[in-house]
Design a protein around this motif. Sequence first.
Motif, PDB file in Angstrom:
ATOM      1  N   GLY A 168       0.815  -1.225   0.000  1.00 54.11           N
ATOM      2  CA  GLY A 168       0.000   0.000   0.000  1.00 54.11           C
ATOM      3  C   GLY A 168       0.838   1.259   0.000  1.00 54.11           C
ATOM      4  O   GLY A 168       0.373   2.329  -0.367  1.00 54.11           O
ATOM      5  N   ASN A 208      -0.193   6.055  -6.862  1.00 53.70           N
ATOM      6  CA  ASN A 208      -0.770   5.560  -5.614  1.00 53.70           C
ATOM      7  C   ASN A 208      -1.750   6.612  -5.080  1.00 53.70           C
ATOM      8  O   ASN A 208      -1.346   7.634  -4.511  1.00 53.70           O
ATOM      9  CB  ASN A 208       0.356   5.286  -4.590  1.00 53.70           C
ATOM     10  CG  ASN A 208      -0.169   4.574  -3.370  1.00 53.70           C
ATOM     11  OD1 ASN A 208      -1.349   4.664  -3.051  1.00 53.70           O
ATOM     12  ND2 ASN A 208       0.700   3.868  -2.676  1.00 53.70           N
ATOM     13  N   ILE A 210      -3.549   6.859  -2.615  1.00 51.84           N
ATOM     14  CA  ILE A 210      -3.534   7.182  -1.181  1.00 51.84           C
ATOM     15  C   ILE A 210      -2.572   8.330  -0.888  1.00 51.84           C
ATOM     16  O   ILE A 210      -2.822   9.162  -0.029  1.00 51.84           O
ATOM     17  CB  ILE A 210      -3.119   5.941  -0.353  1.00 51.84           C
ATOM     18  CG1 ILE A 210      -4.176   4.839  -0.479  1.00 51.84           C
ATOM     19  CG2 ILE A 210      -2.904   6.292   1.109  1.00 51.84           C
ATOM     20  CD1 ILE A 210      -3.789   3.536   0.180  1.00 51.84           C
ATOM     21  N   ASN A 290      -5.957  -6.968  -2.655  1.00 53.15           N
ATOM     22  CA  ASN A 290      -6.371  -5.570  -2.538  1.00 53.15           C
ATOM     23  C   ASN A 290      -5.286  -4.611  -3.025  1.00 53.15           C
ATOM     24  O   ASN A 290      -5.571  -3.641  -3.713  1.00 53.15           O
ATOM     25  CB  ASN A 290      -6.750  -5.239  -1.087  1.00 53.15           C
ATOM     26  CG  ASN A 290      -8.100  -5.814  -0.723  1.00 53.15           C
ATOM     27  OD1 ASN A 290      -9.073  -5.616  -1.445  1.00 53.15           O
ATOM     28  ND2 ASN A 290      -8.169  -6.534   0.381  1.00 53.15           N
ATOM     29  N   ASP A 292      -3.781  -2.252  -1.703  1.00 49.81           N
ATOM     30  CA  ASP A 292      -3.713  -0.864  -1.245  1.00 49.81           C
ATOM     31  C   ASP A 292      -3.770  -0.729   0.276  1.00 49.81           C
ATOM     32  O   ASP A 292      -4.200   0.303   0.795  1.00 49.81           O
ATOM     33  CB  ASP A 292      -4.831  -0.029  -1.886  1.00 49.81           C
ATOM     34  CG  ASP A 292      -6.218  -0.581  -1.595  1.00 49.81           C
ATOM     35  OD1 ASP A 292      -6.310  -1.686  -1.014  1.00 49.81           O
ATOM     36  OD2 ASP A 292      -7.209   0.083  -1.957  1.00 49.81           O
ATOM     37  N   ALA A 294      -2.154   0.315   3.241  1.00 48.94           N
ATOM     38  CA  ALA A 294      -0.958   1.095   3.576  1.00 48.94           C
ATOM     39  C   ALA A 294      -0.650   1.027   5.063  1.00 48.94           C
ATOM     40  O   ALA A 294       0.436   1.385   5.497  1.00 48.94           O
ATOM     41  CB  ALA A 294      -1.154   2.550   3.154  1.00 48.94           C
ATOM     42  N   LEU A 347      -7.247   4.676   3.827  1.00 51.33           N
ATOM     43  CA  LEU A 347      -8.075   4.124   2.756  1.00 51.33           C
ATOM     44  C   LEU A 347      -9.566   4.205   3.106  1.00 51.33           C
ATOM     45  O   LEU A 347      -9.955   3.846   4.208  1.00 51.33           O
ATOM     46  CB  LEU A 347      -7.678   2.661   2.625  1.00 51.33           C
ATOM     47  CG  LEU A 347      -8.257   1.858   1.503  1.00 51.33           C
ATOM     48  CD1 LEU A 347      -7.494   2.197   0.246  1.00 51.33           C
ATOM     49  CD2 LEU A 347      -8.065   0.379   1.805  1.00 51.33           C
TER      50      LEU A 347
END
Length: 414
Positions: A168, A208, A210, A290, A292, A294, A347
Amino acid sequence: MSFDQAEVVRFYEKHPYPYRPAGHGDDASLIGIPSDIRFINHFIFSGTRDFTKPFRVLVAGGGTGDAVIGLGRQLALLGCPAELDYIDLSAKSREIAEGRARDLGLLGARFHTGRIQDLPNVAPGPYDYIDFCGVINHVGDQEEVLRVLAGLLAPGGGIGVMAYGQLGRTGVYHVQDMLRQVGAGQDDVGLARALLSALPETNWHQRNAIFKDTAPEPDVEIADRYLNPSDRAFDVAELRDLASGAGMKIAAFAPPLMYDPVPFLEDQELRKRIAALPWIERCIFAEKFNGDIAMHNFYMVAEATVTRPDALLEAKNAIPIMISVPAGQAPQIINGGFGITMRCGPLVRQMTLPGTDQSPHILRAIDGLKTLQQIHRSMPGGLSWRAFQREFALVYRGLNGVGEMVLSTTPIPR
Ligand SMILES: C[S@@+](CC[C@H](N)C(=O)[O-])C[C@H]1O[C@@H](n2cnc3c(N)ncnc32)[C@H](O)[C@@H]1O
């Protein structure tokens, strides 16, 4: 990256984390993850902790104080005879944390400046709960620190951890590497911002979602994320191995649904094969699926400790507690489902959870006080206890999965 403890101290003296400027307004209602006592009770104590008994807490690497304040406030609301110890390398962070606690009238926590590794001589516990949020990413020897913390736990206790997620955070370490190449120092926030604002769309950091929008972040966040002298991230398998090296195991990840790919798959064969995997293997799969995550938020307990929060589904005295949805709010069921927001660190994901005609009644009746038996009795239509259990389990699995519902044998005020 080689580890230099003095550099980490220097960094957190200069950049106390998280950024909590004077007059920061949210302290009176602050609750974080993993330090939410409702999750701690659910995932570590299977929903059955008696908070009229003493509860000993260690906040290890407490930074500017979010966890010590949030936990102190929640335990005070419960009228719990709690003891809190805080430790951090950074004297500046401790000064801020102590000031915030004082401003809220949260007296009695003991504040220490120093290394977690030295705690056995300073504050040996034992502790029922240890908060270890965002710290494992910055210690040189994770095995050593986890062994020390495991040794401070009371029987049946647990550790709440936030560890960075390797996948992530894709792109973050590329930026760190580039900044190191040009000799950026701990204070070179301007240089970091210049690089971040120049990154092309093809760069992994910019891909990314995020992290790509860094402009609104305070300088402390930029320094912590891109100029940190000691920062590493983990995947689920590494976390499992680290826990095991300390004689512990991961009891749960929060929110659980982020670590379970099965509900997101339609193909029956794929579902069957993944469902057949041991739980931690499903989590390893889910992290890659997934892509992602983080931040891994999870709870660790001693290898021999048995946790069974779902066992309370059978208990008539269990109280369902919603985490952030206000009491009595019943989402509309449309086409057999209702919308909900799942959060996992930075997220945010919109989800549809399954429901039936009975679900709105159940959701409306949940107020954090009523037991399953009382909710059952308030249902229209003379539903049997067994039928009610099935209906409730459907609601619970979805909401617990997204981190929105826990079970407890006592009410836990917010
Ligand atoms: C990213 S901050 C997290 C602060 C806080 N736990 C939170 O989540 O808001 C990491 C903190 O861990 C502290 N820290 C790092 N290594 C430590 C160690 N070995 N012993 C004590 N504190 C440590 C740092 O000083 C810093 O305040």
